[in-house]
Write a protein that holds these residues in place. Structure first.
Motif, short mmCIF file in Angstrom:
data_model
loop_
_atom_site.label_atom_id
_atom_site.label_comp_id
_atom_site.label_asym_id
_atom_site.label_seq_id
_atom_site.Cartn_x
_atom_site.Cartn_y
_atom_site.Cartn_z
N ARG A 92 -64.81 44.89 32.43
CA ARG A 92 -64.68 45.97 33.42
C ARG A 92 -63.40 45.81 34.25
NH1 ARG A 92 -68.71 49.53 33.88
NH2 ARG A 92 -70.77 48.99 33.07
N ALA A 93 -63.08 44.59 34.64
CA ALA A 93 -61.88 44.35 35.45
C ALA A 93 -60.62 44.75 34.68
CB ALA A 93 -61.81 42.88 35.84
N ARG A 94 -60.60 44.52 33.38
CA ARG A 94 -59.42 44.81 32.58
C ARG A 94 -59.36 46.27 32.11
NH1 ARG A 94 -60.59 39.92 32.94
NH2 ARG A 94 -59.06 38.25 32.77
N LEU A 95 -60.50 46.93 31.99
CA LEU A 95 -60.50 48.33 31.58
C LEU A 95 -59.87 49.24 32.62
CD1 LEU A 95 -63.94 48.83 29.80
CD2 LEU A 95 -61.66 48.91 28.77
N ASP A 96 -59.80 48.79 33.86
CA ASP A 96 -59.16 49.58 34.91
C ASP A 96 -57.65 49.66 34.71
OD1 ASP A 96 -61.51 50.26 36.19
OD2 ASP A 96 -61.42 48.56 37.58
N ASP A 97 -57.09 48.77 33.91
CA ASP A 97 -55.64 48.81 33.63
C ASP A 97 -55.35 50.08 32.83
OD1 ASP A 97 -53.09 48.41 32.25
OD2 ASP A 97 -53.24 46.33 32.90
N PRO A 98 -54.47 50.95 33.32
CA PRO A 98 -54.22 52.22 32.64
C PRO A 98 -53.58 52.07 31.26
CG PRO A 98 -52.68 51.92 34.46
CD PRO A 98 -53.69 50.81 34.55
N ARG A 99 -53.04 50.92 30.95
CA ARG A 99 -52.44 50.71 29.63
C ARG A 99 -53.48 50.51 28.53
NH1 ARG A 99 -49.21 45.52 30.50
NH2 ARG A 99 -51.14 45.11 31.64
N VAL A 100 -54.68 50.09 28.91
CA VAL A 100 -55.71 49.76 27.92
C VAL A 100 -56.27 51.03 27.29
CG1 VAL A 100 -57.98 48.71 27.53
CG2 VAL A 100 -56.33 47.60 29.06
N ALA A 101 -56.12 51.14 25.96
CA ALA A 101 -56.70 52.26 25.22
C ALA A 101 -58.05 51.86 24.62
CB ALA A 101 -55.75 52.71 24.11
N TYR A 102 -58.16 50.63 24.16
CA TYR A 102 -59.41 50.12 23.59
C TYR A 102 -59.35 48.61 23.53
CZ TYR A 102 -56.67 49.74 19.32
OH TYR A 102 -55.70 49.43 18.41
N VAL A 103 -60.51 48.02 23.29
CA VAL A 103 -60.65 46.57 23.22
C VAL A 103 -61.48 46.25 21.98
CG1 VAL A 103 -61.54 44.51 24.39
CG2 VAL A 103 -60.66 46.44 25.75
N ASN A 104 -61.02 45.30 21.20
CA ASN A 104 -61.85 44.75 20.13
C ASN A 104 -62.39 43.42 20.63
OD1 ASN A 104 -61.60 46.74 18.19
ND2 ASN A 104 -59.85 45.78 17.19
N ILE A 105 -63.71 43.27 20.59
CA ILE A 105 -64.31 42.01 20.99
C ILE A 105 -64.62 41.21 19.73
CG2 ILE A 105 -66.26 40.88 22.14
CD1 ILE A 105 -66.45 43.27 24.01
N HIS A 106 -64.13 39.97 19.72
CA HIS A 106 -64.30 39.06 18.59
C HIS A 106 -65.03 37.80 19.06
CE1 HIS A 106 -61.27 40.89 15.78
NE2 HIS A 106 -60.89 41.45 16.92
N THR A 107 -65.65 37.11 18.13
CA THR A 107 -66.13 35.77 18.43
C THR A 107 -64.88 34.91 18.63
OG1 THR A 107 -66.23 35.17 16.09
CG2 THR A 107 -68.26 36.03 17.09
#
Length: 157
Positions: free
Chosen positions: A129-144
């Motif tokens: 949530r803290a990083r999604l506020d960054d306007p540059r973020v379009a998406y995140v892939n979560i990996h192990t």
């Protein structure tokens, strides 16, 4: 606070794997019976339960394209399972992992290195949530974090 959704692998890929029994690298898909923890289904974002049959395949991730593209080993149920986005919550497949690595990308598919973090799955939501506020973020892939297997894609809602 930025709202988000977690997406499973696309249903077409899951169906293709179940039907063809060939993965995206041309390999024969492996079959495993769940005999303990460690079988996160990427098609429904739930954990495999003891006795269920899972498929193990190499999947060509749809995003990012370009230099950060990567394939990933993925488990999925051998039977059809309902896959739907989760709204404003991380799936159990992320939460139960002892350590995960969210990888943040901009709209051009470029990795935003300075946002990278490795955290226990149970702490992932606050970090995300803290990083999604960054306007540059379009998406995140979560990996192990240890083997690097893809768990889910996160998009802003």
């Amino acid at each position: 606070m930025t709202r988000f959704r977690c997406l499973p692998m696309d249903p077409e890929a899951a169906s293709r794997f179940r039907t063809s029994r060939r993965d995206d690298r041309g390999g024969i898909i492996q079959t495993r019976e769940v005999d303990g923890p460690g079988y996160p289904c990427r098609a429904c974002l739930r954990l495999g339960q003891p006795g269920e049959v899972m498929l193990l395949a190499s999947w060509d991730l749809p995003l990012p394209q370009g230099p950060y593209w990567t394939p990933s080993p993925v488990f999925l149920h051998a039977h059809d399972c309902a896959g739907a986005a989760l709204e404003d919550a991380l799936p159990e497949t992320v939460l139960v992992n002892s350590i995960i690595s969210p990888r943040h990308y901009d709209a051009a598919g470029m990795c935003l290195y300075e946002l990278g973090i490795v955290v226990p799955g149970e702490e992932a939501e606050a970090a995300l949530r803290a990083r999604l506020d960054d306007p540059r973020v379009a998406y995140v892939n979560i990996h192990t974090a240890r083997p690097g297997c893809w768990l889910t894609r996160v998009e802003k809602a």
